[in-house]
Motif scaffolding. Structure first.
Motif, PDB file in Angstrom:
ATOM      1  N   ASN A 167       0.807  -1.221   0.000  1.00  0.00           N
ATOM      2  CA  ASN A 167       0.000   0.000   0.000  1.00  0.00           C
ATOM      3  C   ASN A 167       0.838   1.267   0.000  1.00  0.00           C
ATOM      4  OD1 ASN A 167      -2.363  -1.486  -0.004  1.00  0.00           O
ATOM      5  ND2 ASN A 167      -2.480  -1.567   2.240  1.00  0.00           N
ATOM      6  N   ASP A 168       2.041   1.225   0.614  1.00  0.00           N
ATOM      7  CA  ASP A 168       2.871   2.431   0.680  1.00  0.00           C
ATOM      8  C   ASP A 168       3.859   2.517  -0.480  1.00  0.00           C
ATOM      9  OD1 ASP A 168       4.365   0.266   1.477  1.00  0.00           O
ATOM     10  OD2 ASP A 168       5.428   1.346   3.070  1.00  0.00           O
ATOM     11  N   CYS A 169       3.652   1.716  -1.493  1.00  0.00           N
ATOM     12  CA  CYS A 169       4.577   1.692  -2.649  1.00  0.00           C
ATOM     13  C   CYS A 169       3.819   1.939  -3.946  1.00  0.00           C
ATOM     14  CB  CYS A 169       5.306   0.360  -2.725  1.00  0.00           C
ATOM     15  SG  CYS A 169       6.441   0.056  -1.353  1.00  0.00           S
ATOM     16  N   LEU A 170       4.604   2.156  -5.007  1.00  0.00           N
ATOM     17  CA  LEU A 170       4.064   2.353  -6.345  1.00  0.00           C
ATOM     18  C   LEU A 170       4.626   1.280  -7.279  1.00  0.00           C
ATOM     19  CD1 LEU A 170       4.623   6.205  -6.734  1.00  0.00           C
ATOM     20  CD2 LEU A 170       2.483   5.078  -6.104  1.00  0.00           C
ATOM     21  N   ALA A 171       3.862   0.940  -8.286  1.00  0.00           N
ATOM     22  CA  ALA A 171       4.358   0.054  -9.337  1.00  0.00           C
ATOM     23  C   ALA A 171       5.021   0.906 -10.413  1.00  0.00           C
ATOM     24  CB  ALA A 171       3.224  -0.763  -9.925  1.00  0.00           C
ATOM     25  N   GLY A 172       6.302   0.676 -10.654  1.00  0.00           N
ATOM     26  CA  GLY A 172       7.018   1.451 -11.667  1.00  0.00           C
ATOM     27  C   GLY A 172       6.770   0.930 -13.065  1.00  0.00           C
ATOM     28  N   ASP A 173       7.231   1.676 -14.035  1.00  0.00           N
ATOM     29  CA  ASP A 173       7.131   1.230 -15.432  1.00  0.00           C
ATOM     30  C   ASP A 173       8.002   0.002 -15.634  1.00  0.00           C
ATOM     31  OD1 ASP A 173       5.472   3.375 -16.008  1.00  0.00           O
ATOM     32  OD2 ASP A 173       7.145   4.669 -16.607  1.00  0.00           O
ATOM     33  N   PRO A 243       9.334  -3.009 -11.379  1.00  0.00           N
ATOM     34  CA  PRO A 243       9.848  -2.204 -10.267  1.00  0.00           C
ATOM     35  C   PRO A 243       8.798  -1.969  -9.178  1.00  0.00           C
ATOM     36  CG  PRO A 243      10.297  -1.175 -12.406  1.00  0.00           C
ATOM     37  CD  PRO A 243       9.269  -2.225 -12.621  1.00  0.00           C
ATOM     38  N   VAL A 244       9.246  -2.081  -7.947  1.00  0.00           N
ATOM     39  CA  VAL A 244       8.427  -1.689  -6.792  1.00  0.00           C
ATOM     40  C   VAL A 244       9.083  -0.442  -6.216  1.00  0.00           C
ATOM     41  CG1 VAL A 244       7.526  -2.367  -4.546  1.00  0.00           C
ATOM     42  CG2 VAL A 244       7.763  -4.072  -6.373  1.00  0.00           C
ATOM     43  N   LEU A 245       8.369   0.684  -6.259  1.00  0.00           N
ATOM     44  CA  LEU A 245       8.953   1.981  -5.936  1.00  0.00           C
ATOM     45  C   LEU A 245       8.355   2.551  -4.639  1.00  0.00           C
ATOM     46  CD1 LEU A 245       8.689   3.599  -9.492  1.00  0.00           C
ATOM     47  CD2 LEU A 245      10.555   2.195  -8.586  1.00  0.00           C
TER      48      LEU A 245
END
Length: 434
Positions: A167-173, A243-245
């Motif tokens: 939840n505290d992360c973003l999926a990168g390209d 990527p997990v950002l």
């Protein structure tokens, strides 16, 4: 009185041979074998037998499809079973090498699936047997012209999860190990291609950047699959890094290149606006990433003045910038405390490093080069042209037959903390190697 010689033992006696049972037995065997051979050849009954797996020959040399540039795609190796008839002693020894099956391509004049009629004959006209039937009288073969194209890959993550990152992360390209693939096959199919995707299946929440194998799918306008098109990926499977950002705030910084040795450990002072930025970086790189590198500044671009450089955010590809209000960075490098000096590098100090296999490169003019040096006043006051040289390294440069100039790199003796400002194009002569 003359002695008479008894010759009765030395004369050949047919009557005695006839009465010899061993002779009679041998003669009987010879006559029986000759009779059996005669009957087998002259009176042998005709029989039928099936010769299996006879290969079909499709020879395109000097044919209409070959002259039209048509090639075979898909299945091209066929076999048929052939029933033959002949005297038993002949057909008993036949195999697939004694029969010729040829597919007729005389009517093939366009792309498509063609039905080729088969002609079946004994391979040797002198063979004394006949063809009575075949398991098939035709084969179906696809013909078309050959075409190949390079297509960009679209990376797709396939998942049934609401989110495959915490939840505290973003999926990168996503990042693919290869950005394009080469498609080859019949022109009719290749012309239907509208794209190629590389899909990775993610079925669990990812805690860090993870690499997956992908499935390559060719997309067509009508959604149908291509039967004969091949995908060439050169080096095996294409992988996808997902990527997990995480968003963090980092100070901004620059790196330098072509710096004198002194300034490697004691870099020039500079300022950047903005001095910090929110960026999304891989979670596994957070501990080791201390700053956000805005740009790499070449010392050859730093004059002895107040230097300002601007970098647009869209040109930075390292990490994703989350502050939408920032569209560029300003870099200030104050080198006004340094001195400058103009020196002439003699042509004898200009060297060409030429390790190429395609061209010989040499200087084309006997001309000295005037350069501008910048550095601490103590070094600028004492340095002379003897401490300078220019090297033209052709290793990684693009060179063609009509290349007239190449950029040279000014080399300064390590005894001085100076650098050359500007770019220096040197006239060269290019000669192809034989």
């Amino acid at each position: 009185m003359k002695n008479k010689i008894d010759t009765s033992k030395s004369k050949f006696s047919l009557s005695e041979m006839v009465r010899d049972n061993r002779f009679i037995g041998l003669l009987s065997l010879v006559i029986a074998f000759a009779l059996w051979t005669w009957i087998s050849i002259e009176k042998s009954p005709e029989v039928q037998t099936v010769i299996t797996d006879v290969p079909v020959q499709i020879n395109l040399e000097n044919t209409i499809p070959n002259q039209l540039g048509l090639k075979i795609f898909g299945e091209s190796e066929f076999k048929v079973d052939v029933t033959v008839k002949g005297k038993k002693y002949i057909v008993a020894s036949l195999d697939s090498n004694d029969i010729q099956v040829i597919a007729n391509t005389n009517r093939v004049d366009s792309a498509g699936l063609w039905t080729l009629q088969l002609k079946v004959t004994p391979k040797d006209d002198a063979d004394d047997f006949s063809i009575t039937s075949t398991s098939s009288t035709y084969v179906e073969v696809y013909f078309d012209t050959y075409k190949e194209i390079e297509v960009a890959l679209e990376g797709i993550v396939e998942t049934k999860l609401d989110s495959y990152v915490p939840n505290d992360c973003l999926a990168g390209d996503v990042v693919l190990s290869k950005n394009t693939v080469l498609l080859s096959g019949p022109s009719t199919e290749i012309n239907r291609v509208i794209g190629v995707s590389a899909t990775a299946v993610v079925d669990t929440v990812l805690e860090k950047t993870t690499t997956f194998d992908t499935k390559i799918v060719i997309k067509t306008a009508d959604g149908t699959e291509l039967e004969y098109t091949k995908i060439n990926t050169d080096d095996g499977n294409i992988t996808m890094a997902v990527p997990v950002l995480k968003v963090v705030t980092l100070p901004t910084a620059v790196e330098f290149k072509n710096a004198p040795s002194y300034f490697i450990n004691s870099p020039l002072s500079y300022s950047i606006y903005p001095s910090s930025v929110r960026v999304a970086i891989p979670v596994d790189a957070i501990e080791t990433t201390k700053a956000f590198i805005v740009d790499t500044v070449d010392f050859a671009d730093i004059a002895n003045s107040y230097n300002t450089f601007y970098v647009n955010t869209e040109s930075i590809s390292s990490y994703k910038i989350m502050d939408e209000s920032i569209n560029r960075f300003r870099i200030n490098i104050n080198a006004s405390d340094f001195s400058s000096k103009t020196l002439v590098v003699p042509v004898s100090s200009i060297k060409v490093k030429n390790d190429r296999d395609d061209f010989d490169v040499s200087l084309s003019a006997n001309k000295d080069v005037t350069i501008t040096l910048v550095g601490p006043k103590s070094d600028i006051d004492t340095i002379s042209a003897d401490a300078l040289s220019i090297e033209i390294d052709t290793t990684d440069k693009t060179i063609v037959a009509d290349t007239k100039t190449l950029q040279g790199k000014v080399m300064v003796s390590s005894d001085y903390n100076c650098w050359a400002v500007g770019k220096y194009d040197i006239k060269v002569a290019v000669k192809p190697k034989l």
